[in-house]
Design an enzyme around this catalytic site. Structure first.
Site, short mmCIF file in Angstrom:
data_model
loop_
_atom_site.label_atom_id
_atom_site.label_comp_id
_atom_site.label_asym_id
_atom_site.label_seq_id
_atom_site.Cartn_x
_atom_site.Cartn_y
_atom_site.Cartn_z
N THR A 51 -61.66 -12.46 46.27
CA THR A 51 -61.15 -12.94 47.48
C THR A 51 -61.98 -12.89 48.57
OG1 THR A 51 -59.31 -11.55 46.48
CG2 THR A 51 -59.47 -12.16 48.90
N ALA B 9 -77.68 -12.90 50.58
CA ALA B 9 -78.82 -13.79 50.06
C ALA B 9 -79.37 -13.16 48.52
CB ALA B 9 -80.01 -13.85 50.92
N CYS C 234 -91.43 -2.40 52.26
CA CYS C 234 -90.62 -3.19 52.54
C CYS C 234 -89.42 -3.24 51.71
CB CYS C 234 -90.70 -4.65 52.63
SG CYS C 234 -91.73 -5.15 54.24
N SER D 9 -78.34 -15.70 54.40
CA SER D 9 -77.92 -14.21 54.71
C SER D 9 -77.66 -14.12 55.87
CB SER D 9 -78.91 -13.48 54.23
OG SER D 9 -78.38 -12.06 54.59
N ALA D 10 -76.37 -13.78 56.20
CA ALA D 10 -75.58 -13.67 57.43
C ALA D 10 -76.35 -12.66 58.44
CB ALA D 10 -73.85 -13.41 57.65
N HIS D 11 -76.47 -11.49 57.83
CA HIS D 11 -77.15 -10.45 58.69
C HIS D 11 -78.61 -10.78 59.09
CE1 HIS D 11 -79.58 -7.69 56.17
NE2 HIS D 11 -78.93 -8.37 55.04
C1 LIG Z 1 -83.08 -10.03 53.40
C2 LIG Z 1 -83.61 -11.09 52.48
C3 LIG Z 1 -82.95 -11.00 51.14
C4 LIG Z 1 -81.64 -10.31 50.65
O1 LIG Z 1 -80.61 -10.62 51.70
P1 LIG Z 1 -79.24 -9.87 51.70
O2 LIG Z 1 -78.15 -10.78 52.45
O3 LIG Z 1 -79.44 -8.65 52.22
O4 LIG Z 1 -78.81 -9.65 50.21
C5 LIG Z 1 -83.29 -11.98 50.31
N1 LIG Z 1 -84.45 -12.69 50.71
C6 LIG Z 1 -85.18 -12.68 51.79
C7 LIG Z 1 -86.39 -13.44 52.26
C8 LIG Z 1 -84.76 -11.60 52.86
O5 LIG Z 1 -85.47 -11.58 54.09
#
Ligand SMILES: *Cc1c(COP(=O)(O)O)cnc(C)c1O
Length: 394
Positions: free
Chosen positions: A240, A71, A326, A200-202
């Protein structure tokens, strides 16, 4: 290991996601851009399958999904991609709001350095931006609006549907950082007129280091790439493809589509149970908007209690975050709490609990009893707590 209560920082990879990924770390290792042979085509088919899965979660078309590294990159691509010229300078006006993630706010600072104008709208005491404030913030030069779906510290859910419907007379695009809350809260680009959405996948029970940007087809001509190379991802994100990661994001998106609504109900009940227990303590405050909250979020200020000391006491039992720290290495008070108008020692008193898919009722009860014991022990040593009687700050 302690009980994991920090699902806003990251979520564990769901077993089913891992199972979907493993073949692409083993036998199906091809480069998705190798069109001339079976190895490449197998990888490309997997990437295109995942694109369908992510699109389907958002109600988008597959070709509107651009895979990125997460993200943060998606936010950078959305903001820099709309606001920058080919020489790297930026022009025009962007409207965002005070509680955005650093991935948006720091990119806004960069845009200011490059010549753009940025308005950061204030939020109300629960962290919401009103549609009328957004309407007032637009001007004759506005090119982009960026408002998150859900705040990562206090859990406030913005009314993206109403905000995205605010008339933008200059045709400004609307970007939504949906990293937090997507999969639990509905976001359908067929209903909500957003043009760009960061994923964001994680944060979605997928792997780290992969994400996506939804780009509405009509907005595509207004976006420039930030990364240059082989022209992958419709020219918007060369490099890639991270095939196993993308397959993981796709599987995570599909699970969220199938189970997100029921997860949200169950997790919110657990969150309410945790708050019911913690609110038995004296001098506690819940931050954010309890009427519009991320199902797994509970951000609590414990009066007369230093959050850093509380985290230390909890460390062997519970993994939680201080709402005041945070953005990892910064120890400055949280920009989110300050935007909500929180003042004084309350700024250093907050703990963010983030419940998730695997959280159980017995875990919640255990967390509550550890927190109550630790807060009690810290307060017992506090002369200020013993001498309290003056309300407000201590
Ligand atoms: C975690 C987060 C991001 C960043 O995402 P990543 O995939 O870790 O780069 C951006 N915006 C919000 C609101 C998030 O909680």
């Amino acid at each position: 290991m302690p009980i994991y209560c920090d699902h806003h920082a990251t979520t564990p990879v769901d077993e089913r996601v891992l199972d979907a990924m493993l073949p692409y770390l083993r036998e199906t290792f091809g480069n998705a851009a190798s069109r001339g042979h079976a190895h490449g085509r197998a990888a490309r088919d997997a990437v295109e399958g995942a694109r369908e899965q992510v699109a389907s979660l958002l109600g988008a078309r597959a070709r509107e999904i651009i895979f990125t590294s997460g993200a943060t990159e998606s936010d950078n691509l959305a903001l820099l991609g709309v606001m920058c010229r080919s020489d790297g300078s930026a022009a025009g006006h962007l409207v965002t709001q005070a509680t955005e993630h650093p991935a948006v706010l720091d990119t806004c600072d960069e845009l200011t350095r490059r010549g753009a104008r940025v308005t950061r709208l204030p939020v109300d005491p629960v962290g919401r931006v009103s549609p009328s404030a957004l309407a007032d913030g637009l001007d004759e030069d506005t090119r982009l609006v960026s408002v998150m779906l859900c705040n990562n510290e206090v859990g406030t859910v913005q009314d993206i549907n109403a905000l995205a419907r605010v008339e933008r007379p200059t045709g400004a695009l609307f970007h939504c950082d949906a990293a937090q809350g997507l999969g639990l809260l509905p976001l359908d680009v067929g209903v909500t007129p957003v043009d760009l959405v960061s994923v964001s996948a994680h944060k979605l029970y997928g792997p780290k280091g992969v994400g996506a940007l939804y780009v509405r087809a009509s907005a595509r001509p207004r976006l420039r790439p930030v990364v240059f190379g082989g022209g992958h991802e419709d020219g918007l994100r060369s490099g890639t493809a991270n095939v196993p990661g993308i397959v993981g994001l796709g599987a995570a998106a599909q699970l969220a589509r199938e189970e997100g609504a029921s997860d949200a109900l169950r997790i919110a009940r657990l969150r309410d149970r945790l708050w019911a227990s913690l609110s038995e303590l004296e001098e506690v405050r819940r931050f954010g908007d309890s009427a519009h909250a991320h199902p797994g979020n509970l951000c609590v200020g414990f009066g007369y209690t230093d959050a850093a000391a509380l985290l230390l006491a909890l460390e062997p039992h519970v993994s939680v975050a201080s709402g005041a720290a945070c953005s990892t290495h910064k120890s400055a008070p949280s920009h989110v709490l300050m935007a909500l108008g929180v003042t004084g020692d309350w700024l250093r008193s907050s703990v963010r609990f983030g419940l998730g898919r695997s959280t159980t009722e017995s875990e919640v009860d255990e967390v509550a009893s550890h927190v109550k014991a630790a807060v009690g022990a810290l307060r017992a040593r506090s002369p200020l707590f013993r001498a309290r009687g003056t309300p407000l700050d201590w």
